[in-house]
Structures are given as structure tokens and as C-alpha cells.
Scaffold this active site. Structure first.
Site, PDB file in Angstrom:
ATOM      1  N   SER A 117       0.836  -1.194   0.000  1.00 26.64           N
ATOM      2  CA  SER A 117       0.000   0.000   0.000  1.00 26.64           C
ATOM      3  C   SER A 117       0.879   1.255   0.000  1.00 26.64           C
ATOM      4  O   SER A 117       1.694   1.442  -0.894  1.00 26.64           O
ATOM      5  CB  SER A 117      -0.962  -0.042   1.191  1.00 26.64           C
ATOM      6  OG  SER A 117      -1.969   0.937   1.102  1.00 26.64           O
ATOM      7  N   ASP A 165      -9.864  -4.385  -4.881  1.00 28.40           N
ATOM      8  CA  ASP A 165      -9.276  -3.432  -3.928  1.00 28.40           C
ATOM      9  C   ASP A 165     -10.093  -2.140  -3.909  1.00 28.40           C
ATOM     10  O   ASP A 165     -10.149  -1.422  -4.910  1.00 28.40           O
ATOM     11  CB  ASP A 165      -7.829  -3.137  -4.331  1.00 28.40           C
ATOM     12  CG  ASP A 165      -7.051  -2.396  -3.248  1.00 28.40           C
ATOM     13  OD1 ASP A 165      -7.680  -1.644  -2.479  1.00 28.40           O
ATOM     14  OD2 ASP A 165      -5.833  -2.564  -3.182  1.00 28.40           O
ATOM     15  N   HIS A 196      -8.070  -5.093  -0.397  1.00 32.93           N
ATOM     16  CA  HIS A 196      -6.784  -4.456  -0.072  1.00 32.93           C
ATOM     17  C   HIS A 196      -6.101  -5.295   0.998  1.00 32.93           C
ATOM     18  O   HIS A 196      -6.205  -5.014   2.194  1.00 32.93           O
ATOM     19  CB  HIS A 196      -7.046  -3.029   0.413  1.00 32.93           C
ATOM     20  CG  HIS A 196      -5.823  -2.160   0.438  1.00 32.93           C
ATOM     21  ND1 HIS A 196      -5.113  -1.837  -0.699  1.00 32.93           N
ATOM     22  CD2 HIS A 196      -5.191  -1.530   1.464  1.00 32.93           C
ATOM     23  CE1 HIS A 196      -4.103  -1.046  -0.381  1.00 32.93           C
ATOM     24  NE2 HIS A 196      -4.126  -0.856   0.925  1.00 32.93           N
TER      25      HIS A 196
END
Length: 216
Positions: A117, A165, A196
Site C-alpha cells: 500500500s 481493492d 486491499h
């Protein structure tokens, strides 16, 4: 500039290679500590995993609450909503850590940089500008910020993303992959039916890729 504190995990008695792993927004170095065992790499490979904690700073999109973050997100407009000054500061801290770990490696040892991320965003931002460069980059569920500097000297990249996601859309990761490919970077791209997150299939693919990189 302060020095990053970190969590350390090692496989094998004598480290031969180092992976620096950058966590996501609001997490810390402990978040991905289980990654070391999940990778199922042989202990004689001698992998040292360094998991730094990002600085604590207010994050605008989270109501201004202070948390560990590599940069402030002022809005969820990728490429526009990030606090550039925070990213530049974090790049400096990551470069400092990369230099220290590179200096500690034995001859022939490889230095890798990876992240998830926001940590994956920083992996590309810092890894493509570091001198000397890391030997490989791992970018999970992330995107490319502010273009592609000096891509002709980029190390190989492993990229992966969740198809559902909701935080960083698959399209953002795919766009980064296309930019890397168009620049001639040796990159692998994987997608998985997840949000995610990280899944076992992704870890298995990453393990195989790491074994190839570290044995080359």
C-alpha cells in the site's frame, strides 16, 4: 532528519541478503513481521528482514488523527493528494536505511526493498532514486507516484494487486505496471481475487520470485 526505528527478523545464523519492508498507512513494522515465516524461504538462504516504522504524523483523510504514515494524504487523488514534502522526507529516511544495510551486506549479498500500500508507493519512489540501487523491488497493492525516474537503470520489480481493492483500485496498480513495462523494466504483474490485502497465493508467487532473484 531522524533515523528510522525498525523491527528485525532473520532466517538463518548468518545473514547473506537483506529485505527492507515498508508497511502501509496506520500500521507499523510489526504488521508484516509474519511475512518472514510465510515466505517459507530456506534458512540457509540467510535473509535478514528489516521492517522500519514510519514517522508519526497527522493524516488529513483520517480526520487529522496522528498515526504512522510515510506521507499525509490530503485527498484520495492519487498523484495529487499526497503531501510531497512528506514523501521527500521519507525518501531520505529510506535511502539512509538502504545505505546502512548495503554497507553491512557481505560480498555478493543482495539488497531488496518492498512494501504494501503506502509502503509500496514509497518502494517505487525511493527505490528508483536510490544510489546504489536495490537489487530488486516488491510492490504490493500500490501505485506509481510522480512518474518514473531513470527507469533504464531500474531493478526487477514484483507487482501484485487485489482485483476488488476498494482503497487503491486495481486500475492504479495496472497503470504503474504499464509504465514500468513501457520503460523496459523487468517486472512481473499478478492479480488475485481479494480486496486491499495479502493472500496465500500471492505469498507463494512472491516466494518463487524471491528465490529466483536471490539465486541469480
Amino acid at each position: 532528519m531522524t533515523t528510522l526505528d525498525f523491527v528485525l527478523r532473520e532466517r538463518g545464523p548468518v545473514p547473506q541478503h537483506t529485505l527492507i519492508w515498508l508497511h502501509g498507512l496506520g500500521a507499523d513494522g510489526y504488521d508484516f513481521a509474519p511475512l518472514v515465516d510465510a515466505l517459507e524461504l530456506p534458512s540457509d538462504l540467510g535473509l535478514r528482514v528489516v521492517l522500519p516504522h514510519a514517522p508519526v504524523r497527522p493524516v488529513t483523510i483520517n480526520g487529522g488523527a496522528s498515526m504512522r504514515a510515510w506521507y499525509d494524504f490530503r485527498s484520495l487523488e492519487f498523484g495529487r493528494g499526497e503531501a510531497t514534502e512528506d514523501i521527500e522526507d521519507s525518501i531520505g529516511l529510506i535511502h539512509e536505511l538502504l545505505a546502512a544495510e548495503r554497507a553491512a551486506l557481505p560480498a555478493g549479498g543482495k539488497l531488496l526493498l518492498g512494501g504494501f500500500s503506502q509502503g509500496g508507493v514509497m518502494t517505487l519512489a525511493a527505490g528508483l532514486r536510490a544510489e546504489p540501487r536495490p537489487d530488486a523491488l516488491v510492490v504490493l497493492s500500490a501505485y506509481l507516484w510522480n512518474g518514473l525516474p531513470e527507469a533504464e537503470r531500474a531493478p526487477p520489480v514484483f507487482q501484485a494487486h487485489g482485483e476488488q481493492d476498494p482503497v487503491i483500485p486495481l486500475a492504479a496498480g495496472a497503470a504503474a505496471h504499464r509504465q514500468l513495462l513501457d520503460a523496459g523494466v523487468d517486472t512481473q504483474w499478478h492479480t488475485y481475487p481479494m480486496a486491499h490485502a495479502v493472500c496465500p497465493e500471492e505469498i507463494a508467487d512472491l516466494t518463487r520470485w524471491l528465490l529466483q532473484v536471490l539465486s541469480a
